[in-house]
Design a protein around this motif. Sequence first.
Motif, PDB file in Angstrom:
ATOM      1  N   PHE A 168      90.341 -53.378   0.411  1.00  0.00           N
ATOM      2  CA  PHE A 168      90.286 -53.507   1.862  1.00  0.00           C
ATOM      3  C   PHE A 168      88.933 -53.061   2.407  1.00  0.00           C
ATOM      4  CE2 PHE A 168      91.496 -52.411   6.271  1.00  0.00           C
ATOM      5  CZ  PHE A 168      92.025 -53.642   6.641  1.00  0.00           C
ATOM      6  N   LYS A 169      88.347 -52.044   1.805  1.00  0.00           N
ATOM      7  CA  LYS A 169      87.023 -51.548   2.209  1.00  0.00           C
ATOM      8  C   LYS A 169      85.971 -52.660   2.118  1.00  0.00           C
ATOM      9  CE  LYS A 169      83.706 -47.995   0.841  1.00  0.00           C
ATOM     10  NZ  LYS A 169      83.448 -46.900  -0.074  1.00  0.00           N
ATOM     11  N   GLU A 170      86.072 -53.479   1.068  1.00  0.00           N
ATOM     12  CA  GLU A 170      85.124 -54.577   0.898  1.00  0.00           C
ATOM     13  C   GLU A 170      85.360 -55.674   1.941  1.00  0.00           C
ATOM     14  OE1 GLU A 170      83.431 -57.629  -2.473  1.00  0.00           O
ATOM     15  OE2 GLU A 170      84.666 -55.950  -3.113  1.00  0.00           O
ATOM     16  N   VAL A 171      86.622 -55.933   2.265  1.00  0.00           N
ATOM     17  CA  VAL A 171      86.935 -56.899   3.312  1.00  0.00           C
ATOM     18  C   VAL A 171      86.318 -56.425   4.633  1.00  0.00           C
ATOM     19  CG1 VAL A 171      88.777 -58.093   4.574  1.00  0.00           C
ATOM     20  CG2 VAL A 171      89.062 -57.603   2.140  1.00  0.00           C
ATOM     21  N   CYS A 172      86.446 -55.142   4.917  1.00  0.00           N
ATOM     22  CA  CYS A 172      85.869 -54.558   6.135  1.00  0.00           C
ATOM     23  C   CYS A 172      84.364 -54.793   6.207  1.00  0.00           C
ATOM     24  CB  CYS A 172      86.141 -53.060   6.206  1.00  0.00           C
ATOM     25  SG  CYS A 172      87.863 -52.634   6.435  1.00  0.00           S
ATOM     26  N   SER A 173      83.695 -54.723   5.066  1.00  0.00           N
ATOM     27  CA  SER A 173      82.237 -54.858   5.048  1.00  0.00           C
ATOM     28  C   SER A 173      81.772 -56.297   5.256  1.00  0.00           C
ATOM     29  CB  SER A 173      81.662 -54.316   3.739  1.00  0.00           C
ATOM     30  OG  SER A 173      81.963 -55.176   2.668  1.00  0.00           O
ATOM     31  N   ARG A 174      82.674 -57.264   5.111  1.00  0.00           N
ATOM     32  CA  ARG A 174      82.281 -58.674   5.208  1.00  0.00           C
ATOM     33  C   ARG A 174      82.748 -59.370   6.480  1.00  0.00           C
ATOM     34  NH1 ARG A 174      82.348 -60.147  -0.657  1.00  0.00           N
ATOM     35  NH2 ARG A 174      80.640 -58.880  -1.421  1.00  0.00           N
ATOM     36  N   VAL A 175      83.547 -58.722   7.279  1.00  0.00           N
ATOM     37  CA  VAL A 175      84.151 -59.392   8.431  1.00  0.00           C
ATOM     38  C   VAL A 175      83.158 -59.640   9.570  1.00  0.00           C
ATOM     39  CG1 VAL A 175      84.992 -57.353   9.654  1.00  0.00           C
ATOM     40  CG2 VAL A 175      86.291 -59.485   9.761  1.00  0.00           C
ATOM     41  N   GLY A 176      82.084 -58.879   9.646  1.00  0.00           N
ATOM     42  CA  GLY A 176      81.129 -58.950  10.752  1.00  0.00           C
ATOM     43  C   GLY A 176      80.657 -60.341  11.140  1.00  0.00           C
ATOM     44  N   PRO A 177      80.101 -61.122  10.210  1.00  0.00           N
ATOM     45  CA  PRO A 177      79.575 -62.446  10.587  1.00  0.00           C
ATOM     46  C   PRO A 177      80.633 -63.396  11.159  1.00  0.00           C
ATOM     47  CG  PRO A 177      78.824 -61.839   8.391  1.00  0.00           C
ATOM     48  CD  PRO A 177      79.840 -60.813   8.808  1.00  0.00           C
ATOM     49  N   LEU A 178      81.884 -63.205  10.779  1.00  0.00           N
ATOM     50  CA  LEU A 178      82.934 -64.110  11.252  1.00  0.00           C
ATOM     51  C   LEU A 178      83.503 -63.693  12.604  1.00  0.00           C
ATOM     52  CD1 LEU A 178      84.769 -64.717   7.882  1.00  0.00           C
ATOM     53  CD2 LEU A 178      83.350 -66.341   9.138  1.00  0.00           C
ATOM     54  N   GLY A 179      83.369 -62.419  12.955  1.00  0.00           N
ATOM     55  CA  GLY A 179      83.852 -61.960  14.248  1.00  0.00           C
ATOM     56  C   GLY A 179      85.347 -62.037  14.421  1.00  0.00           C
ATOM     57  N   CYS A 180      86.091 -61.902  13.339  1.00  0.00           N
ATOM     58  CA  CYS A 180      87.553 -61.966  13.424  1.00  0.00           C
ATOM     59  C   CYS A 180      88.152 -60.631  12.989  1.00  0.00           C
ATOM     60  CB  CYS A 180      88.099 -63.107  12.576  1.00  0.00           C
ATOM     61  SG  CYS A 180      87.768 -62.963  10.816  1.00  0.00           S
ATOM     62  N   ALA A 181      89.457 -60.548  13.062  1.00  0.00           N
ATOM     63  CA  ALA A 181      90.145 -59.320  12.669  1.00  0.00           C
ATOM     64  C   ALA A 181      90.378 -59.282  11.166  1.00  0.00           C
ATOM     65  CB  ALA A 181      91.485 -59.231  13.406  1.00  0.00           C
ATOM     66  N   LEU A 182      90.685 -58.096  10.681  1.00  0.00           N
ATOM     67  CA  LEU A 182      91.033 -57.901   9.278  1.00  0.00           C
ATOM     68  C   LEU A 182      92.544 -57.949   9.131  1.00  0.00           C
ATOM     69  CD1 LEU A 182      88.827 -54.790   8.673  1.00  0.00           C
ATOM     70  CD2 LEU A 182      88.363 -57.080   7.861  1.00  0.00           C
ATOM     71  N   SER A 183      92.989 -58.325   7.972  1.00  0.00           N
ATOM     72  CA  SER A 183      94.407 -58.258   7.678  1.00  0.00           C
ATOM     73  C   SER A 183      94.575 -58.107   6.176  1.00  0.00           C
ATOM     74  CB  SER A 183      95.133 -59.508   8.182  1.00  0.00           C
ATOM     75  OG  SER A 183      96.516 -59.256   8.281  1.00  0.00           O
ATOM     76  N   SER A 184      95.813 -57.961   5.751  1.00  0.00           N
ATOM     77  CA  SER A 184      96.070 -57.812   4.321  1.00  0.00           C
ATOM     78  C   SER A 184      97.323 -58.584   3.951  1.00  0.00           C
ATOM     79  CB  SER A 184      96.221 -56.333   3.964  1.00  0.00           C
ATOM     80  OG  SER A 184      97.287 -55.762   4.699  1.00  0.00           O
ATOM     81  N   LEU A 185      97.490 -58.768   2.680  1.00  0.00           N
ATOM     82  CA  LEU A 185      98.643 -59.495   2.157  1.00  0.00           C
ATOM     83  C   LEU A 185      99.850 -58.581   2.108  1.00  0.00           C
ATOM     84  CD1 LEU A 185      96.880 -61.303  -0.798  1.00  0.00           C
ATOM     85  CD2 LEU A 185      97.366 -62.234   1.446  1.00  0.00           C
ATOM     86  N   PRO A 186     101.038 -59.096   2.227  1.00  0.00           N
ATOM     87  CA  PRO A 186     101.394 -60.483   2.519  1.00  0.00           C
ATOM     88  C   PRO A 186     101.273 -60.777   4.014  1.00  0.00           C
ATOM     89  CG  PRO A 186     103.390 -59.195   2.239  1.00  0.00           C
ATOM     90  CD  PRO A 186     102.231 -58.266   1.978  1.00  0.00           C
ATOM     91  N   PHE A 187     101.214 -62.080   4.366  1.00  0.00           N
ATOM     92  CA  PHE A 187     101.201 -62.522   5.752  1.00  0.00           C
ATOM     93  C   PHE A 187     102.041 -63.791   5.853  1.00  0.00           C
ATOM     94  CE2 PHE A 187      97.741 -64.791   3.748  1.00  0.00           C
ATOM     95  CZ  PHE A 187      97.729 -66.036   4.343  1.00  0.00           C
ATOM     96  N   THR A 188     102.410 -64.146   7.064  1.00  0.00           N
ATOM     97  CA  THR A 188     103.203 -65.350   7.283  1.00  0.00           C
ATOM     98  C   THR A 188     102.303 -66.442   7.821  1.00  0.00           C
ATOM     99  OG1 THR A 188     105.150 -64.020   7.752  1.00  0.00           O
ATOM    100  CG2 THR A 188     105.220 -66.304   8.477  1.00  0.00           C
ATOM    101  N   TYR A 189     102.353 -67.619   7.207  1.00  0.00           N
ATOM    102  CA  TYR A 189     101.591 -68.782   7.648  1.00  0.00           C
ATOM    103  C   TYR A 189     102.542 -69.951   7.784  1.00  0.00           C
ATOM    104  CZ  TYR A 189      98.015 -72.385   7.933  1.00  0.00           C
ATOM    105  OH  TYR A 189      97.234 -73.442   8.353  1.00  0.00           O
TER     106      TYR A 189
END
Length: 121
Positions: free
Chosen positions: A81-102
């Motif tokens: 999750f720490k690595e996901v946090c470090s990459r979210v900036g350019p996309l400007g979206c929120a973070l989330s984790s598995l599982p999720f509903t689609y």
Amino acid sequence: MEGLNVMMKAAREKGIFDGIPIPNTNISLSHLFYADDTLFIGDWSTKNVSNLARILRCFHAVSGLKVNSNKSRLFGVRVEFKEVCSRVGPLGCALSSLPFTYLGVLVGENMNKKKSMEADN
């Protein structure tokens, strides 16, 4: 959305965005569209995240359509999750984790379990 589809295919063909290879085929999956929903799927890399952000900015510039960052999420599969946090900036979206509903289906749990396919979880 056809324009975004063409942009993503070109990006994949030119090595700008690396999708996920489907085993035993020459197919690489990079995006899925359903109505006004889009799911981008790719190799976990700084290059992919940065280039996806650039592709989405270009798409906005040529079409006038913009990603709703309030509805958008970044997930990392088998990534801390720490690595996901470090990459979210350019996309400007929120973070989330598995599982999720689609689209009513639970994604990221044991897909062999019947309960994973039930919409009322």
